[in-house]
Design an enzyme around this catalytic site. Structure first.
Site, short mmCIF file in Angstrom:
data_model
loop_
_atom_site.label_atom_id
_atom_site.label_comp_id
_atom_site.label_asym_id
_atom_site.label_seq_id
_atom_site.Cartn_x
_atom_site.Cartn_y
_atom_site.Cartn_z
N HIS A 94 0.56 -1.55 0.26
CA HIS A 94 0.04 -0.22 -0.42
C HIS A 94 0.77 0.96 -0.19
CE1 HIS A 94 -2.81 3.28 0.90
NE2 HIS A 94 -3.42 1.86 0.64
N GLU A 164 -4.19 2.06 -7.36
CA GLU A 164 -4.21 3.35 -6.36
C GLU A 164 -3.65 3.82 -6.61
OE1 GLU A 164 -6.79 2.11 -3.01
OE2 GLU A 164 -4.61 1.60 -2.29
#
Ligand code: 13P
Length: 253
Positions: A94, A164
């Site tokens: 992430h 993302e």
């Protein structure tokens, strides 16, 4: 392929009782759906409590792991630890972990260890900004190539990729990306994956969109953007918003 709706709760909620209540409110809705798989990724200290109520339609994942399984590694949590708590999935790479020091090399070690313990990996990739010359595409390609370096092809069946773009994540983001842009990036991602593995394997890896997803824009990413699913941050902390997105994912063709 079932649509994957993943909630990344990040450092929320602040207590276990609230986490259990939110999970159970989502699970009630998720259990009724035939075409959607829900995965909730709470802070690791809540994984055990939530996993007790997990089902095949509403599973639990962790937000990170460490690549060693024991030793002098203060603050870390291992793959077998989270697996034993009941997690079936783990987010790796992430951007908020990359900002804290994760590199493609450490991400590669984490993915290998996760696969060794039969955890499915949600690998996050995304550029911090766009440039006209397309260098950001090279950046995305490296995140995939280096993150997945020397991972046997057959294990990539357990991989989910979440695109993302960092500029679209969180409260400071100006906006989400657009379905059309996501579609282009997902085609690019699949092309890179087909070089890393092969076309057949690449086609089977779900490619998700994440970054300011909510009940208003979810449908566009799933239809026009052809996303295999969504990785949702803030809007996964509201039962009503997340459940509305679950309903949308069930309805779309
Ligand atoms: P937001 O949905 O809050 O922008 O967060 C996206 C994200 O980082 C999910 O992993």
């Amino acid at each position: 392929m079932k649509k994957l709706l993943i909630g990344n709760w990040k450092l929320n909620p602040t207590d276990e009782a609230t986490a259990k209540k939110l999970f159970s409110g989502i699970k009630t809705k998720a259990s009724r759906l035939r075409k959607v798989k829900t995965i909730i990724c709470p802070p690791s200290v809540y994984v055990s409590a939530l996993a007790k109520g997990a089902t095949s339609k509403c599973a639990v994942g962790a937000q990170d792991l460490f690549w060693e399984v024991k030793g002098a590694f203060t603050g870390q949590v291992s793959a077998p630890m989270i697996k034993r708590l009941g997690a079936d999935y783990v987010i790796v790479g992430h951007s908020e972990m990359r900002a804290q020091g994760d590199t493609n090399e450490t991400i590669n070690k984490k993915i290998k260890k996760a696969f060794e313990y039969r955890l499915q990996v949600i690998l996050c990739i995304g550029e911090s900004e766009r440039d006209h010359d397309g260098h950001y595409l090279e950046f995305l390609q490296n995140e995939l190539k280096e993150g997945l370096y020397k991972i046997p092809k057959k294990l990539l069946r357990n991989l989910i990729v979440a695109y993302e773009p960092i500029w679209a994540i969180g409260a400071k983001a100006k906006a989400a990306s657009t379905p059309q842009d996501f579609l282009e990036k997902s085609i690019f991602i699949r092309k890179v994956l087909s070089h890393i593995a092969d076309k057949d394997t690449a086609m089977k890896i779900p490619v998700l969109y994440g970054g300011s997803v909510n009940e208003k824009n979810a449908e566009g990413f799933l239809t026009e953007g052809k996303a295999d699913g969504l990785l949702v941050g803030r809007a996964s902390l509201s039962k009503d918003s997340f459940n509305e997105m679950l309903g949308i994912a069930e309805r779309v063709k």
